[in-house]
Enzyme design. Structure first.
Site, PDB file in Angstrom:
ATOM      1  N   HIS A 114       0.871  -1.093  -0.070  1.00 22.61           N
ATOM      2  CA  HIS A 114      -0.218  -0.043   0.030  1.00 22.61           C
ATOM      3  C   HIS A 114       0.841   1.487  -0.016  1.00 22.61           C
ATOM      4  O   HIS A 114       0.582   2.149   0.724  1.00 22.61           O
ATOM      5  CB  HIS A 114      -1.033   0.011   1.344  1.00 22.61           C
ATOM      6  CG  HIS A 114      -1.864  -0.947   0.994  1.00 22.61           C
ATOM      7  ND1 HIS A 114      -2.629  -1.483  -0.056  1.00 22.61           N
ATOM      8  CD2 HIS A 114      -2.622  -1.675   2.088  1.00 22.61           C
ATOM      9  CE1 HIS A 114      -3.565  -2.406   0.172  1.00 22.61           C
ATOM     10  NE2 HIS A 114      -3.627  -2.523   1.474  1.00 22.61           N
ATOM     11  N   HIS A 188      -9.671   2.120   0.495  1.00 26.04           N
ATOM     12  CA  HIS A 188      -9.627   1.007   1.318  1.00 26.04           C
ATOM     13  C   HIS A 188     -10.670   1.118   2.561  1.00 26.04           C
ATOM     14  O   HIS A 188     -10.337   0.647   3.557  1.00 26.04           O
ATOM     15  CB  HIS A 188      -8.270   1.044   1.752  1.00 26.04           C
ATOM     16  CG  HIS A 188      -7.909  -0.351   2.329  1.00 26.04           C
ATOM     17  ND1 HIS A 188      -8.553  -1.161   3.136  1.00 26.04           N
ATOM     18  CD2 HIS A 188      -6.678  -0.899   2.013  1.00 26.04           C
ATOM     19  CE1 HIS A 188      -7.883  -2.391   3.586  1.00 26.04           C
ATOM     20  NE2 HIS A 188      -6.765  -2.311   2.835  1.00 26.04           N
ATOM     21  N   GLU A 323     -11.551  -3.464  -2.749  1.00 30.14           N
ATOM     22  CA  GLU A 323     -10.650  -2.340  -3.243  1.00 30.14           C
ATOM     23  C   GLU A 323     -10.385  -2.586  -4.638  1.00 30.14           C
ATOM     24  O   GLU A 323      -9.778  -3.434  -5.324  1.00 30.14           O
ATOM     25  CB  GLU A 323      -9.297  -2.571  -2.565  1.00 30.14           C
ATOM     26  CG  GLU A 323      -9.518  -2.434  -0.941  1.00 30.14           C
ATOM     27  CD  GLU A 323      -8.209  -3.316  -0.404  1.00 30.14           C
ATOM     28  OE1 GLU A 323      -7.104  -2.846  -0.727  1.00 30.14           O
ATOM     29  OE2 GLU A 323      -8.675  -4.197   0.275  1.00 30.14           O
TER      30      GLU A 323
END
Length: 359
Positions: A114, A188, A323
């Site tokens: 991420h 997210h 996501e």
């Protein structure tokens, strides 16, 4: 919270504290004519609250998060966060591009997750608000400089959140770079359509015939197995909890569901329905539309009750994520769809969360 019959389109702004470096952080409240409320902070582009009605018109916050900024930069598991430069994992935090090997942050064991230790979820974005005849929103901009978390190139990023009177939250992404770089932006948010409890009795449909198999470190093996006759077959509605503890290697590797699904698309960049979730007691429905080729379905496996926010205790599987994204580890998997943005090109992607009820 009952339905506000006098709801008007509005966007307002208030202080949300300050970042770890002392920068002021704002909280923006978007309200549509139906009384649907979405709260977003310019710290990490985080969605902090989503208040949506059930089949009786009773509103509840269906989004996991916190009511002040500190937990978001301390220990939040990406609650509501805007993710970049690269959503999901890059194996060993390494990739080779145009003959140069780049080493990214390894913030997930030996791997990159991420965007790194200070990804797009951990920075303060510039924010401005807007209003149209049918929507309200905020525009966020951020310059990620050459070398940020190990990535090449200066990346200029714009993300627009727009709440419409159709009870849709649109998320529009745009970026340009001055040097070739991988990019994979996503959102997210963690949802619980009941507003409490676990999400195992939520019914989910995912429009995917295949998924990306992963190794025990959650890095794609490169294989794209069919979902048929596996716990990953959500082509017709199925309870999240039905096979979540199945004796299946992929379920073990993900500690439940934590996998990218290969969306069925008729053409590239088609805006299509990726997934639909129904919580039958409340009647609340979430639909996720995207132009992306994949969607990560995560069943909140690592929530452990150690975090509390907004009066919720976030126990295991008390929220799920959908996501929209390109596939994990794409820079190292040449047969996956391309995630490299080059100078002179524009990165664009559109997704939406649509909220409704089934009576």
């Amino acid at each position: 919270m009952a339905h506000d019959t006098n709801a008007k389109l509005s966007v307002s702004q208030a202080s949300f504290g300050q970042s770890s470096s002392g920068s002021p952080v704002e909280l923006f409240t978007l309200t549509n004519e139906n009384g649907l409320i979405v709260k977003i902070t310019n710290f990490g582009g985080v969605i902090t609250e989503i208040h949506a009605p059930d089949k009786n018109g009773v509103f509840a916050d269906i989004n996991l998060g916190f009511d002040h900024v500190e937990p978001y930069y301390k220990d939040a598991p990406y609650f509501g966060a805007l993710i970049g430069r690269f959503g999901n994992r890059v194996g060993h935090g390494k990739f080779t591009l145009d003959g140069t090997t780049y080493q990214l942050d390894t913030n997930n064991g030996a791997n990159h997750l991420h965007g790194g230790f200070v990804g797009f979820d951990k920075v303060v974005w510039d924010a401005s608000t807007f209003e149209t005849d049918y929507s309200v929103g905020i525009t966020l901009t951020y310059l990620s400089v050459d070398g940020d978390q190990g990535y090449p190139g200066n990346l200029n990023t714009t993300v627009v959140y727009e709440l419409t009177n159709n009870n849709e939250l649109l998320v529009k992404y745009h970026a340009i770079t001055d040097k070739a770089t991988p990019i994979n932006l996503t959102q997210h948010a963690y949802f619980n359509l009941a507003g409490k409890g676990d999400i195992l009795s939520h019914e989910i449909t995912i429009n995917a015939d295949r998924f990306t198999a992963v190794d025990p470190a959650a890095i794609p093996t490169g294989e794209l197995p069919l979902v048929e006759n596996t716990p990953f077959d959500f082509r017709s509605p199925r309870l999240i909890g039905e096979n979540i503890n199945a004796d299946d290697e992929q379920i073990r590797n993900g500690n439940g569901y934590d996998h990218n699904f290969v969306l069925n698309k008729t053409h590239e960049k088609e805006l299509s329905l990726a997934a639909r979730v129904l919580e039958s007691n409340s009647g609340r429905v979430l639909e996720v539309f995207t132009q992306e080729p994949g969607v990560q379905f995560y069943s909140g496996n690592f929530l452990d009750g150690s975090l509390t926010g907004k009066g919720w205790n976030y126990t295991r599987r008390s929220g799920f994520c959908l996501e929209p994204q390109h596939f994990p580890d794409s820079p190292n998997q040449p047969h996956f769809p391309n995630t490299i943005l080059r100078p002179g090109e524009e990165y664009t992607s559109l997704m939406s969360y649509k909220f409704s009820v089934k009576i």
